[in-house]
Design an enzyme around this catalytic site. Structure first.
Site, PDB file in Angstrom:
ATOM      1  N   GLY A  28       0.813  -1.211   0.000  1.00 48.67           N
ATOM      2  CA  GLY A  28       0.000   0.000   0.000  1.00 48.67           C
ATOM      3  C   GLY A  28       0.842   1.254   0.000  1.00 48.67           C
ATOM      4  N   ASP A  29       0.149   2.387   0.203  1.00 46.28           N
ATOM      5  CA  ASP A  29       0.769   3.708   0.145  1.00 46.28           C
ATOM      6  C   ASP A  29       0.580   4.357   1.517  1.00 46.28           C
ATOM      7  OD1 ASP A  29       1.389   6.355  -0.246  1.00 46.28           O
ATOM      8  OD2 ASP A  29      -0.141   6.716  -1.775  1.00 46.28           O
ATOM      9  N   PHE A  30       1.683   4.659   2.196  1.00 49.86           N
ATOM     10  CA  PHE A  30       1.533   5.168   3.563  1.00 49.86           C
ATOM     11  C   PHE A  30       0.978   6.590   3.622  1.00 49.86           C
ATOM     12  CE2 PHE A  30       6.519   5.140   3.679  1.00 49.86           C
ATOM     13  CZ  PHE A  30       6.633   6.333   2.969  1.00 49.86           C
ATOM     14  N   HIS A  65      13.124  10.540   7.478  1.00 51.92           N
ATOM     15  CA  HIS A  65      14.204  11.363   6.915  1.00 51.92           C
ATOM     16  C   HIS A  65      14.091  11.509   5.391  1.00 51.92           C
ATOM     17  CE1 HIS A  65      17.601   8.295   5.722  1.00 51.92           C
ATOM     18  NE2 HIS A  65      16.421   7.881   5.316  1.00 51.92           N
TER      19      HIS A  65
HETATM   20  C1  LIG Z   1      14.842   4.386   3.292  1.00 52.25           C
HETATM   21  S1  LIG Z   1      13.850   2.988   2.966  1.00 52.25           S
HETATM   22  C2  LIG Z   1      13.717   2.271   4.594  1.00 52.25           C
HETATM   23  C3  LIG Z   1      13.370   0.821   4.550  1.00 52.25           C
HETATM   24  C4  LIG Z   1      13.323   0.120   5.908  1.00 52.25           C
HETATM   25  N1  LIG Z   1      12.312   0.683   6.794  1.00 52.25           N
HETATM   26  C5  LIG Z   1      14.680   0.121   6.574  1.00 52.25           C
HETATM   27  O1  LIG Z   1      14.797   0.541   7.731  1.00 52.25           O
HETATM   28  O2  LIG Z   1      15.631  -0.309   5.921  1.00 52.25           O
HETATM   29  C6  LIG Z   1      12.280   3.734   2.683  1.00 52.25           C
HETATM   30  C7  LIG Z   1      11.159   2.749   2.390  1.00 52.25           C
HETATM   31  O3  LIG Z   1       9.950   3.498   2.237  1.00 52.25           O
HETATM   32  C8  LIG Z   1       9.186   2.849   1.232  1.00 52.25           C
HETATM   33  N2  LIG Z   1       8.192   3.790   0.682  1.00 52.25           N
HETATM   34  C9  LIG Z   1       8.435   4.924  -0.036  1.00 52.25           C
HETATM   35  N3  LIG Z   1       7.283   5.516  -0.376  1.00 52.25           N
HETATM   36  C10 LIG Z   1       6.274   4.749   0.154  1.00 52.25           C
HETATM   37  C11 LIG Z   1       4.847   4.863   0.177  1.00 52.25           C
HETATM   38  N4  LIG Z   1       4.235   5.889  -0.433  1.00 52.25           N
HETATM   39  N5  LIG Z   1       4.135   3.919   0.823  1.00 52.25           N
HETATM   40  C12 LIG Z   1       4.749   2.871   1.443  1.00 52.25           C
HETATM   41  N6  LIG Z   1       6.126   2.703   1.468  1.00 52.25           N
HETATM   42  C13 LIG Z   1       6.866   3.645   0.836  1.00 52.25           C
HETATM   43  C14 LIG Z   1      10.239   2.460   0.212  1.00 52.25           C
HETATM   44  O4  LIG Z   1       9.776   1.488  -0.699  1.00 52.25           O
HETATM   45  C15 LIG Z   1      11.372   1.969   1.103  1.00 52.25           C
HETATM   46  O5  LIG Z   1      11.271   0.587   1.358  1.00 52.25           O
END
Ligand SMILES: C[S@@+](CC[C@H](N)C(=O)[O-])C[C@H]1O[C@@H](n2cnc3c(N)ncnc32)[C@H](O)[C@@H]1O
Length: 347
Positions: free
Chosen positions: A234-236, A254
């Protein structure tokens, strides 16, 4: 030689030596892009996995990794000069302790991190000056679309980015578990949890907790989590799974500016009950740059790739308050990246 100075005045060079040192230092810093590129070559080709089986010359190495021996040898010699490889008198190369971290699938591996930095991240660097001058995100100026949307359309870059996250999360998981006990939670929702490295480590180390991994569809499709873990795509910004008593945001806030970070926090606040707990794992920006150079570099990485930034403890507190949370405590970890666990509850 430096001329004597009176207190409060700047030392004046009396000959060329300090000027030559300054030029050498600046030249070396400016050549950083070559080191990034050479490390990227080694990581992409899997050089360290071959050298791990024994010292080898450029000819044989090139045949094993599918490269041209001449150019490969020149890149390897730069990595020798930078202390990543060793070159022996018979022309063979082997790995130093830093070079060993370029191997795949070993604890502490940095191969994924190096592939992402020298690949997809580096493509944004030429646009940084423009973004600093005029605003906007360097990556979007360089590549024409937001970072995560771009990754969704480019599987090789997505794979490099997620490999980088897996490497980093594996190290972060040990740091977080050493200082934070997740045992009082019943159902932990990892929001933007990537491939689930941190969540898997928490669930494996903690009995009685069930987990929900939530991320974009193209990411959770490749997740590896313990049996029984719920995996939700999904989309957060639209909503996060309900019913958790703890919501984890690890290296999520961040990536986003305050307005978008507040939207994500608000979705978590809506999904949790009044007794829920918000857990944010992120680097904490030091007040002075010299106190945390690695976090400062991470902050500029965010400037390159996204709208986000690293934040101080005070800035996290204000952000949480604006989304209906009270920051309860900040638990430091031993991570050299200044990683902390911030615990907040509904206000
Ligand atoms: C910097 S990574 C961190 C991943 C993980 N939480 C970690 O600690 O390694 C950011 C994560 O946010 C997810 N993400 C980005 N936009 C998103 C959205 N709109 N909805 C859900 N997840 C999203 C990305 O796919 C990615 O896995």
């Amino acid at each position: 030689m430096v001329a004597p100075t009176t207190p409060g005045t700047t030392p004046t060079p009396t000959n060329d030596a300090p000027v030559a040192d300054a030029a050498a230092r600046l030249n070396r810093l400016a050549d950083g892009y070559l080191v990034t590129a050479a490390l990227h070559v080694a990581a992409e080709l899997g050089v360290a996995d071959v050298l791990d089986r024994g010292a080898c010359d450029a000819e044989r190495l090139a045949a094993e990794v599918g490269a041209r021996p001449g150019p490969l040898s020149r890149v390897l010699r730069l990595l020798v000069a930078e202390g990543v490889l060793v070159e022996f008198p018979d022309g063979t190369f082997s790995l130093t302790p830093s070079g060993r971290l370029l191997r795949s699938d070993v604890p502490g591996s940095l191969r994924g991190v190096v592939r992402a930095r020298g690949g997809v991240y580096a493509t944004a660097a030429p646009a940084l000056a423009e973004a600093v001058r005029e605003g906007g995100v360097a990556f979007e100026r360089a590549r024409g679309e937001p970072f995560f949307e771009h990754l969704a359309q480019h599987p090789a870059e997505l794979a490099a980015f997620q490999a980088s996250m897996v490497d980093r999360s594996a190290r972060a998981a040990a740091d977080v578990l050493a200082v934070y006990d997740f045992g009082r939670f019943r159902r932990l929702v990892d929001v933007g949890g990537g491939f689930g490295v941190l969540l898997s480590a928490i669930l494996t180390a903690t009995s009685g907790v069930s987990g929900v991994l939530f991320d974009r569809a193209e990411v959770v499709a490749s997740a590896r989590v313990p049996e029984g873990t719920e995996v939700v795509a999904g989309d957060f910004f639209a909503g996060v799974p309900a019913g958790g008593d703890a919501y984890l945001l690890s290296w999520i806030l961040h990536d986003w500016d305050d307005a978008d970070a507040r939207r994500i926090l608000t979705r978590c606040r809506e999904a949790m009950g009044p007794d829920g707990t918000l857990l944010v794992v992120d680097a904490m920006l030091p007040e002075r740059a010299a106190d945390g150079p690695a976090v400062i570099r991470l902050d500029v990485t965010m400037l390159l790739l996204a709208t986000g930034c690293e934040r101080t403890g005070r800035e996290f507190g204000e952000l949480f308050a604006s989304a209906g949370f009270t920051l309860r405590r900040i638990v430091p970890t031993a991570s050299p990246l200044g990683l902390v666990v911030l615990e907040a509850v509904p206000a």
